[in-house]
Scaffold this motif. Sequence first.
Motif: not given
Length: 189
Positions: A117-140
């Motif tokens: 469990r993080s103790d940080l207070m985030f303002e925003h986040f983004q996870l991006k993948v770089d490459g020639h793929q197609r979307y499969g699955y994600s979770d936060c």
Amino acid sequence: MARFFTFCVLLSFMICLTVSKSAKKNKDPEFEAFKKENKKEKWSHVEEGLHAEAFDLIASGETLTFERKLDDKFGCIFTYAAKPGGVPTEEWRLTMTMSPDATAYSCQLRVERNEQRSDLMFEHFQLKVDGHQRYGYSDCHRSEEVSLDKSEWTVDETALKVSSVPEKFGGKVSAVFLVTAIHVDHDEL
């Protein structure tokens, strides 16, 4: 298709390794002195199909980016801002994996603590993948046991990114996960 996603998720969660190097440096002299005093050796593990690294998320209020490449087809880019105050840094782990047949990739970021469990207070986040793929699955996740509410984050399947939703994101995230696949034509049996 369901077996493919299950395989990717299991592959990523089975790998529990970590690596090194910080994101971008903060220019505040007091903060730099704090980091120097509290610097500990980060770990990293790289082999074919796997990259794991420990790194520090910095609570500076600025938008920072942490980026790594697994190979010439896949990379992970994590962009975030964490509010200053409280803990100035927090150790996180990036794990990138590739399936044995090189058709699926995963990128997982998570806080590197026993409680998950993080103790940080985030303002925003983004996870991006770089490459020639197609979307499969994600979770936060807010913590190890609690998923982030679906209203707090969004997925752009075309751009292959997971992002916090402005004005709905509650500021707490402890893990972000994204699986992609390379489109491969197979002859039907």
